[in-house]
Design a protein around this motif. Structure first.
Motif, mmCIF file in Angstrom:
data_model
loop_
_atom_site.group_PDB
_atom_site.id
_atom_site.type_symbol
_atom_site.label_atom_id
_atom_site.label_comp_id
_atom_site.label_asym_id
_atom_site.label_seq_id
_atom_site.Cartn_x
_atom_site.Cartn_y
_atom_site.Cartn_z
ATOM 1 N N LEU A 4 0.926 -0.966 0.002
ATOM 2 C CA LEU A 4 -0.234 -0.194 -0.248
ATOM 3 C C LEU A 4 0.785 1.568 -0.271
ATOM 4 O O LEU A 4 0.643 1.898 0.792
ATOM 5 C CB LEU A 4 -0.798 0.195 1.342
ATOM 6 C CG LEU A 4 -1.640 -1.192 1.419
ATOM 7 C CD1 LEU A 4 -2.556 -1.266 2.647
ATOM 8 C CD2 LEU A 4 -2.814 -1.069 -0.014
ATOM 9 N N ILE A 5 1.914 0.576 -0.257
ATOM 10 C CA ILE A 5 3.351 2.134 -0.335
ATOM 11 C C ILE A 5 2.502 3.146 -1.533
ATOM 12 O O ILE A 5 2.386 5.062 -0.932
ATOM 13 C CB ILE A 5 4.283 2.003 -0.904
ATOM 14 C CG1 ILE A 5 5.377 1.182 0.152
ATOM 15 C CG2 ILE A 5 4.983 3.055 -0.722
ATOM 16 C CD1 ILE A 5 6.461 0.049 -0.301
ATOM 17 N N ASN A 6 2.088 3.036 -2.460
ATOM 18 C CA ASN A 6 2.285 4.180 -3.321
ATOM 19 C C ASN A 6 0.906 5.280 -2.531
ATOM 20 O O ASN A 6 0.695 6.667 -2.808
ATOM 21 C CB ASN A 6 1.603 4.095 -4.727
ATOM 22 C CG ASN A 6 1.231 4.648 -5.559
ATOM 23 O OD1 ASN A 6 -0.034 5.050 -5.602
ATOM 24 N ND2 ASN A 6 2.061 5.001 -6.741
ATOM 25 N N GLN A 7 -0.448 4.600 -1.797
ATOM 26 C CA GLN A 7 -1.780 4.981 -1.713
ATOM 27 C C GLN A 7 -1.084 5.638 -0.747
ATOM 28 O O GLN A 7 -1.678 6.669 -0.409
ATOM 29 C CB GLN A 7 -2.745 3.792 -1.379
ATOM 30 C CG GLN A 7 -3.051 3.144 -2.720
ATOM 31 C CD GLN A 7 -2.325 1.892 -2.967
ATOM 32 O OE1 GLN A 7 -1.509 1.727 -2.804
ATOM 33 N NE2 GLN A 7 -3.395 0.781 -3.078
ATOM 34 N N LEU A 8 -0.598 5.461 0.436
ATOM 35 C CA LEU A 8 -0.065 5.721 1.651
ATOM 36 C C LEU A 8 0.853 7.419 1.485
ATOM 37 O O LEU A 8 1.151 7.843 2.315
ATOM 38 C CB LEU A 8 0.251 4.938 2.490
ATOM 39 C CG LEU A 8 -0.181 3.733 3.283
ATOM 40 C CD1 LEU A 8 0.310 3.044 4.299
ATOM 41 C CD2 LEU A 8 -1.643 4.264 3.781
ATOM 42 N N ARG A 9 1.395 7.178 0.032
ATOM 43 C CA ARG A 9 3.115 8.262 -0.198
ATOM 44 C C ARG A 9 1.929 9.377 -0.387
ATOM 45 O O ARG A 9 1.896 10.159 -0.505
ATOM 46 C CB ARG A 9 3.679 7.616 -0.685
ATOM 47 C CG ARG A 9 4.270 9.127 -1.265
ATOM 48 C CD ARG A 9 5.973 8.284 -2.196
ATOM 49 N NE ARG A 9 5.263 7.646 -3.630
ATOM 50 C CZ ARG A 9 4.393 7.838 -4.469
ATOM 51 N NH1 ARG A 9 4.256 9.251 -4.872
ATOM 52 N NH2 ARG A 9 4.036 7.841 -5.970
ATOM 53 N N LYS A 10 0.903 8.773 -1.906
ATOM 54 C CA LYS A 10 -0.227 10.301 -1.495
ATOM 55 C C LYS A 10 -1.001 10.655 -0.251
ATOM 56 O O LYS A 10 -0.959 12.064 -1.085
ATOM 57 C CB LYS A 10 -0.476 9.456 -3.295
ATOM 58 C CG LYS A 10 0.203 9.082 -4.441
ATOM 59 C CD LYS A 10 -0.430 8.534 -5.721
ATOM 60 C CE LYS A 10 0.097 8.593 -6.137
ATOM 61 N NZ LYS A 10 -0.970 7.537 -7.499
ATOM 62 N N LYS A 11 -1.097 9.856 -0.047
ATOM 63 C CA LYS A 11 -2.551 9.955 0.804
ATOM 64 C C LYS A 11 -1.344 11.383 2.022
ATOM 65 O O LYS A 11 -1.911 12.301 2.775
ATOM 66 C CB LYS A 11 -2.480 9.226 2.193
ATOM 67 C CG LYS A 11 -3.966 9.706 3.153
ATOM 68 C CD LYS A 11 -4.125 8.536 3.808
ATOM 69 C CE LYS A 11 -5.853 8.395 4.211
ATOM 70 N NZ LYS A 11 -6.317 7.142 4.718
ATOM 71 N N TYR A 13 0.608 13.161 0.976
ATOM 72 C CA TYR A 13 1.499 14.284 -0.476
ATOM 73 C C TYR A 13 2.945 14.032 -0.336
ATOM 74 O O TYR A 13 3.870 15.399 -0.545
ATOM 75 C CB TYR A 13 0.928 15.632 0.182
ATOM 76 C CG TYR A 13 -0.237 16.042 0.112
ATOM 77 C CD1 TYR A 13 -1.157 15.898 -0.497
ATOM 78 C CD2 TYR A 13 -1.122 15.803 1.284
ATOM 79 C CE1 TYR A 13 -2.655 16.010 -1.118
ATOM 80 C CE2 TYR A 13 -2.095 15.587 1.603
ATOM 81 C CZ TYR A 13 -3.300 15.870 0.099
ATOM 82 O OH TYR A 13 -4.631 16.430 0.075
ATOM 83 N N LEU A 14 3.462 12.957 -0.668
ATOM 84 C CA LEU A 14 5.061 12.988 -0.597
ATOM 85 C C LEU A 14 5.213 12.283 -2.055
ATOM 86 O O LEU A 14 4.439 11.862 -2.494
ATOM 87 C CB LEU A 14 5.404 11.870 0.091
ATOM 88 C CG LEU A 14 5.640 11.899 1.848
ATOM 89 C CD1 LEU A 14 5.669 11.007 2.519
ATOM 90 C CD2 LEU A 14 6.367 12.915 2.391
#
Length: 66
Positions: A4-11, A13-14
């Motif tokens: 879930l790295i992509n989703q959490l990263r975007k959440k 704003y990184l």
């Protein structure tokens, strides 16, 4: 292994670059992990979980192949 790295990263704003710098790896490493082309070391998995305010077991989803 899914993650879930992509989703959490975007959440958070990184960018991939920012997350990579925070975890002391290259942007290409983050990209490869997000695209399930590379499994991180245990140390990197813990760094990613910390940066994304998660735990390793919530960040990575192991699917056993039959």
């Amino acid at each position: 292994m899914e993650n879930l790295i992509n989703q959490l990263r975007k959440k958070k704003y990184l960018s991939q670059e920012e997350l990579a710098n925070n975890c002391e790896v290259s942007r290409q490493t983050i990209n490869a992990i997000e695209n399930n082309k590379y499994d991180p070391t245990l140390i990197l998995a813990f760094k990613l979980a910390k940066e994304l305010n998660s735990t390793v077991d919530k960040l990575f989803i192991y699917e056993k192949n039959d």
